[in-house]
Scaffold this motif. Structure first.
Motif, PDB file in Angstrom:
ATOM      1  N   TYR A  74       1.046  -1.287   0.076  1.00  0.00           N
ATOM      2  CA  TYR A  74       0.151  -0.015  -0.024  1.00  0.00           C
ATOM      3  C   TYR A  74       0.690   1.378  -0.026  1.00  0.00           C
ATOM      4  O   TYR A  74       0.429   2.155  -0.561  1.00  0.00           O
ATOM      5  N   GLU A  75       2.119   0.984   0.511  1.00  0.00           N
ATOM      6  CA  GLU A  75       2.875   2.450   0.915  1.00  0.00           C
ATOM      7  C   GLU A  75       3.482   2.618  -0.717  1.00  0.00           C
ATOM      8  O   GLU A  75       3.609   3.795  -1.125  1.00  0.00           O
ATOM      9  N   GLY A  76       3.609   1.539  -1.493  1.00  0.00           N
ATOM     10  CA  GLY A  76       3.956   1.545  -2.951  1.00  0.00           C
ATOM     11  C   GLY A  76       3.018   2.327  -3.904  1.00  0.00           C
ATOM     12  O   GLY A  76       3.436   2.840  -4.837  1.00  0.00           O
ATOM     13  N   LEU A  77       1.766   2.128  -3.283  1.00  0.00           N
ATOM     14  CA  LEU A  77       0.865   3.006  -4.062  1.00  0.00           C
ATOM     15  C   LEU A  77       0.453   4.260  -3.711  1.00  0.00           C
ATOM     16  O   LEU A  77      -0.446   4.939  -4.006  1.00  0.00           O
ATOM     17  N   GLY A  78       1.274   4.644  -2.663  1.00  0.00           N
ATOM     18  CA  GLY A  78       0.877   6.263  -1.846  1.00  0.00           C
ATOM     19  C   GLY A  78      -0.546   6.056  -1.131  1.00  0.00           C
ATOM     20  O   GLY A  78      -1.200   7.087  -1.145  1.00  0.00           O
ATOM     21  N   ARG A  79      -0.535   4.703  -0.636  1.00  0.00           N
ATOM     22  CA  ARG A  79      -1.916   4.639   0.155  1.00  0.00           C
ATOM     23  C   ARG A  79      -1.707   4.290   1.767  1.00  0.00           C
ATOM     24  O   ARG A  79      -0.791   3.537   1.704  1.00  0.00           O
ATOM     25  N   THR A  80      -2.599   4.537   2.451  1.00  0.00           N
ATOM     26  CA  THR A  80      -2.307   4.149   3.827  1.00  0.00           C
ATOM     27  C   THR A  80      -2.828   2.636   3.697  1.00  0.00           C
ATOM     28  O   THR A  80      -3.899   2.080   3.532  1.00  0.00           O
TER      29      THR A  80
END
Length: 305
Positions: free
Chosen positions: A151-157
């Motif tokens: 999720y951090e790779g997608l820029g999401r929490t």
């Protein structure tokens, strides 16, 4: 806070929730307050009722003792009688992929890391959280790290949907995950044929319906009420039910559900299921009346920072 006075001793200690010693041996759902003032739900079999507390065996996820003074509301729920109701929480939740075919899936053992673009202008939690049910195939700390990295790779929490009070929730919380704070829900199931009978022929006047393959959208009164259903095999998922505030208590929600169930029945659906948020008492009462019964409880966990 409920009234737990005992004018005749512990055997009459029944608050406005209607629970009492008579529920020992029954499957119940109880909402109660935690020390920090927040509320939580517990689902399982009541194994004891004492002067100051009740004990619930959480369907194989351990025992919890609830102070009677902390009980907000509760009620007995039927046992898991049908074969369909005895399937695992993961098996039920896997049917949700029929709701949003645009959801991408990244398998992690039996877990699935889900992501999807915004729908209706917002990111939906269920479509953008890891379905953390079953065995991830790696140690829990590694599974946690891989979900977080995805999720951090997608820029999401990072978010995870877990079975409430289960071993996965406990393990992730020990690793720093915490409740998201909103969105806790019950997954409810019923037989389609029984729900149609419970409706007794009630339907909607001039419904606007849009059928797209195995998906149906119903709108009433120009969108004052709406809902959707998705068919996955013979499982019918009801979702996105909404009634505008000024049009509530007019039977519109029942009308939408009737149209969705009738469509599902015509397509061979045998089991209907849905999510209802734990604090949605009106929705829960409506579904109860149609024969829906709680199968399991869900919680969203978040890794912040």
């Amino acid at each position: 806070m409920v009234d737990t006075t005992e004018p005749h001793g512990a055997e009459t200690n029944v608050g406005r929730h209607g629970l009492g010693p008579h529920v020992v041996g029954q499957r119940i759902v109880v909402r109660h307050l935690l020390p920090d003032g927040s509320a939580t739900d517990v689902l399982g079999t009541c194994t004891a009722w004492g002067a100051d507390s009740l004990t619930v065996d959480r369907d194989g996820h351990g025992v919890v003792v609830v102070p009677l003074s902390a009980v907000v509301t509760g009620k007995p729920v039927p046992p898991r009688a049908s074969v369909r109701a005895r399937v695992s929480a993961r098996e039920v939740e896997l049917h949700s992929f029929a709701d949003w075919p645009q959801v991408t899936r990244e398998p992690l053992g039996e877990w699935i890391v889900r992501s999807a673009p915004p729908m209706g202008g917002r990111l939906l939690k269920r479509a953008n959280s890891a379905l953390a049910m079953g065995d991830p195939g790696v140690p829990l700390d590694e599974a946690s790290a891989r979900v977080r990295a995805s999720y951090e790779g997608l820029g999401r929490t990072p978010l995870a949907q877990v079975e409430r009070d289960g071993d996965v929730e406990q393990g992730l919380r020990e690793l720093g995950w915490e409740p998201f704070g909103v969105g806790d829900s019950a997954t409810m199931l019923t037989g389609v044929a029984g729900a149609v009978r419970a409706l007794g022929g009630r339907g909607a006047d001039d419904p606007e319906v849009v059928e797209q393959g195995d998906r149906l959208t119903v709108r009433l009164r120009g969108g004052a009420a709406s809902g959707e259903a998705s068919l996955d095999g013979d499982w019918l998922c009801l979702h996105s039910l909404h009634v505008e505030a000024e049009h509530r208590r007019q039977g519109l929600a029942t009308g939408v559900i009737a149209e969705l169930l009738d469509w599902g029945a015509s397509r061979g659906a045998r089991t209907a299921w849905l999510h209802v948020e734990s604090d949605n008492e009106a929705g829960t009462a409506l579904y109860d009346g149609l024969g829906f019964r709680t199968h399991h409880l869900n919680r969203y966990l978040v890794m912040r920072g």
